[in-house]
Design a protein around this motif. Structure first.
Motif, PDB file in Angstrom:
ATOM      1  N   GLY A 126     -15.419   8.129 -19.896  1.00 15.54           N
ATOM      2  CA  GLY A 126     -14.695   9.072 -19.042  1.00 15.54           C
ATOM      3  C   GLY A 126     -13.678   7.716 -18.416  1.00 15.54           C
ATOM      4  O   GLY A 126     -13.428   7.913 -16.818  1.00 15.54           O
ATOM      5  N   LYS A 127     -14.225   6.591 -18.723  1.00 15.07           N
ATOM      6  CA  LYS A 127     -13.164   5.410 -17.780  1.00 15.07           C
ATOM      7  C   LYS A 127     -12.087   5.007 -17.638  1.00 15.07           C
ATOM      8  O   LYS A 127     -11.001   4.332 -17.699  1.00 15.07           O
ATOM      9  CB  LYS A 127     -14.045   4.162 -18.221  1.00 15.07           C
ATOM     10  N   LEU A 128     -11.302   5.919 -18.895  1.00 12.71           N
ATOM     11  CA  LEU A 128      -9.792   5.544 -19.265  1.00 12.71           C
ATOM     12  C   LEU A 128      -8.761   5.973 -18.502  1.00 12.71           C
ATOM     13  O   LEU A 128      -8.764   7.541 -18.042  1.00 12.71           O
ATOM     14  CB  LEU A 128      -9.639   6.302 -20.792  1.00 12.71           C
ATOM     15  N   LYS A 129      -8.167   5.894 -17.721  1.00 14.11           N
ATOM     16  CA  LYS A 129      -6.857   5.944 -17.514  1.00 14.11           C
ATOM     17  C   LYS A 129      -5.488   5.895 -17.787  1.00 14.11           C
ATOM     18  O   LYS A 129      -5.412   5.013 -18.304  1.00 14.11           O
ATOM     19  CB  LYS A 129      -6.862   6.293 -16.035  1.00 14.11           C
ATOM     20  N   PHE A 130      -4.583   6.128 -17.186  1.00 16.83           N
ATOM     21  CA  PHE A 130      -2.732   6.431 -18.068  1.00 16.83           C
ATOM     22  C   PHE A 130      -1.873   5.503 -16.895  1.00 16.83           C
ATOM     23  O   PHE A 130      -1.803   6.024 -15.785  1.00 16.83           O
ATOM     24  CB  PHE A 130      -2.301   7.281 -18.798  1.00 16.83           C
ATOM     25  N   ILE A 131      -1.526   4.922 -17.181  1.00 23.17           N
ATOM     26  CA  ILE A 131      -0.076   4.372 -16.492  1.00 23.17           C
ATOM     27  C   ILE A 131       1.356   4.804 -16.912  1.00 23.17           C
ATOM     28  O   ILE A 131       1.570   5.624 -17.483  1.00 23.17           O
ATOM     29  CB  ILE A 131       0.395   2.834 -16.534  1.00 23.17           C
ATOM     30  N   GLU A 132       2.159   5.069 -16.080  1.00 25.15           N
ATOM     31  CA  GLU A 132       2.846   6.174 -15.796  1.00 25.15           C
ATOM     32  C   GLU A 132       4.160   4.825 -16.521  1.00 25.15           C
ATOM     33  O   GLU A 132       4.678   4.370 -16.336  1.00 25.15           O
ATOM     34  CB  GLU A 132       3.663   6.966 -14.545  1.00 25.15           C
ATOM     35  N   THR A 133       4.496   5.993 -18.117  1.00 26.58           N
ATOM     36  CA  THR A 133       6.157   5.157 -18.982  1.00 26.58           C
ATOM     37  C   THR A 133       6.848   5.070 -18.403  1.00 26.58           C
ATOM     38  O   THR A 133       7.319   6.033 -17.056  1.00 26.58           O
ATOM     39  CB  THR A 133       6.159   5.176 -19.904  1.00 26.58           C
ATOM     40  N   SER A 134       7.539   4.384 -18.812  1.00 25.53           N
ATOM     41  CA  SER A 134       9.495   3.982 -18.022  1.00 25.53           C
ATOM     42  C   SER A 134      10.269   3.659 -19.075  1.00 25.53           C
ATOM     43  O   SER A 134       9.702   2.878 -20.004  1.00 25.53           O
ATOM     44  CB  SER A 134       8.991   2.883 -16.489  1.00 25.53           C
TER      45      SER A 134
END
Length: 286
Positions: free
Chosen positions: A161-169
Motif C-alpha cells: 500500500g506504499k506505492l505511488k506513481f509520478i505523472e509521466t511527461s
C-alpha cells in the motif's frame, strides 16, 4: 537541503554487455575486465535531505536473493546501505521517500526485505515512487528483459500500500520529458534503456545535479556510441544522450553516476571528439 552519497557496494557485469558495440580493445582501457570478461561496477545511491523529507534515490541489490543468484554478480566491497546511512547519522526507518529510477534488480533490490517467510518494505515509513508506464512494463516484462525484473522486488511494494506513481511527461522537440517531484527536484524521463526510466534533476547550491541512473551508468558511457547491450532501444538511448548531453553542457550540469566504479560526479566540456568529461569530483566537494 543536503545531498549524501550512499554507497551500497560493488558488483560485476560482462564488459561487452556494458559497452555494447564498442570493441573490447577500446573499452578495456576504461574499465579493465578480469579473466572472465567481467568489470566491476558501483551500486551508488543518493540521499536527499530536504526539509522534513529524506529521499533515497535507488537502493542497490539488497540481500534477500539466494547465494546462487548473487554468485552471478560477484558482490564485493565493504559498503552496505545501512552502513552508509549510519555514516551520516541516518537509519532506514528515517527514509520518507524511496524513489525508484526503474525496477531492475540492481536499482530496487534493497526496496524489499525478507523477514522470515514474509517480504516487507525495507523502508517502513517511506512512500515508494515509480510511474505507471514503467510499472506496467516491469510487471508484464518482455522476454529479453524479464531476468532483470524480479517479482519479489516489485510486487510486495504494491501490496504494501506504499506505492505511488509520478505523472509521466513525454519528450518534445528532442528534450526529455520533465515533471515536478518536489520544490527542488524535477524528474526527467527516458525510454532507451527501459520504458519511462526516471532521472532526478536536483537544484543544489546554485548547481543542477542529475542522477544519471542507466542513461549514463558511468563516465565511460558519455561518448555517444557507448550504449549498453542491456538497453531495450539503443537508438533511442543514442538520441536521448545526444540531446541531454548538449543541454547538460550548455547549463553546466553536474552528472552523478550510479555505476561508475571510480568517479562520483563530473561536469562536461566540448572537445574535438565531442562532449567529454571536464572535471571529476566527489559530491561532498560541492
Amino acid at each position: 537541503m543536503k545531498l549524501y552519497t550512499i554507497n551500497t557496494g560493488y558488483f560485476k557485469l560482462d564488459g561487452g554487455a556494458m559497452f555494447g558495440v564498442v570493441p573490447k580493445s577500446i573499452w578495456n582501457k576504461i574499465n579493465p575486465a578480469d579473466e572472465n570478461n567481467l568489470c566491476s561496477w558501483a551500486l551508488r545511491c543518493l540521499l536527499i535531505e530536504d526539509g522534513n523529507r529524506l529521499i533515497l534515490i535507488d537502493n542497490g541489490n539488497g540481500d534477500k536473493q539466494d547465494a546462487k543468484f548473487f554468485s552471478h554478480y560477484y558482490l564485493h566491497g565493504d559498503d552496505t546501505l545501512d552502513k552508509s546511512l549510519a555514516n551520516y547519522g541516518f537509519h532506514r526507518d528515517d527514509i520518507t521517500d524511496a524513489f525508484l529510477t526503474h525496477l531492475h534488480f540492481d536499482h530496487c533490490g534493497g526496496a524489499i526485505s525478507r523477514e522470515g517467510d514474509k517480504l516487507v518494505p525495507s523502508f517502513k515509513n517511506a512512500t515508494y515512487w515509480s510511474n505507471k508506464k514503467h510499472w506496467e512494463w516491469a510487471v508484464h516484462p518482455n522476454d529479453r528483459e524479464k531476468a532483470s525484473f524480479l517479482k519479489e522486488n516489485i510486487l510486495p511494494i504494491e501490496t504494501s500500500g506504499k506505492l505511488k506513481f509520478i505523472e509521466t511527461s513525454e519528450q518534445k522537440d528532442g528534450r526529455l520529458g520533465s515533471t515536478v517531484f518536489s520544490e527542488n527536484v524535477d524528474v526527467r524521463f527516458v525510454n532507451g534503456h527501459t520504458e519511462s526510466m526516471m532521472l532526478p534533476q536536483i537544484k543544489y547550491k546554485d548547481k543542477t545535479v542529475v542522477f544519471m541512473a542507466d542513461l549514463l551508468p558511468s563516465a565511460g558511457h558519455i561518448p555517444l556510441a557507448y550504449v549498453m547491450g542491456y538497453d531495450m532501444f539503443p537508438l533511442t538511448t543514442l538520441h536521448e544522450k545526444k540531446f541531454f548531453l548538449q543541454e547538460a553542457l550548455e547549463n553546466n550540469y553536474v552528472l552523478f553516476f550510479e555505476h561508475d566504479p571510480v568517479n562520483e560526479c563530473c561536469t562536461l566540456q566540448q572537445t574535438e571528439k565531442g562532449i567529454r568529461p571536464k572535471e571529476f569530483f566527489k559530491l561532498e566537494s560541492l
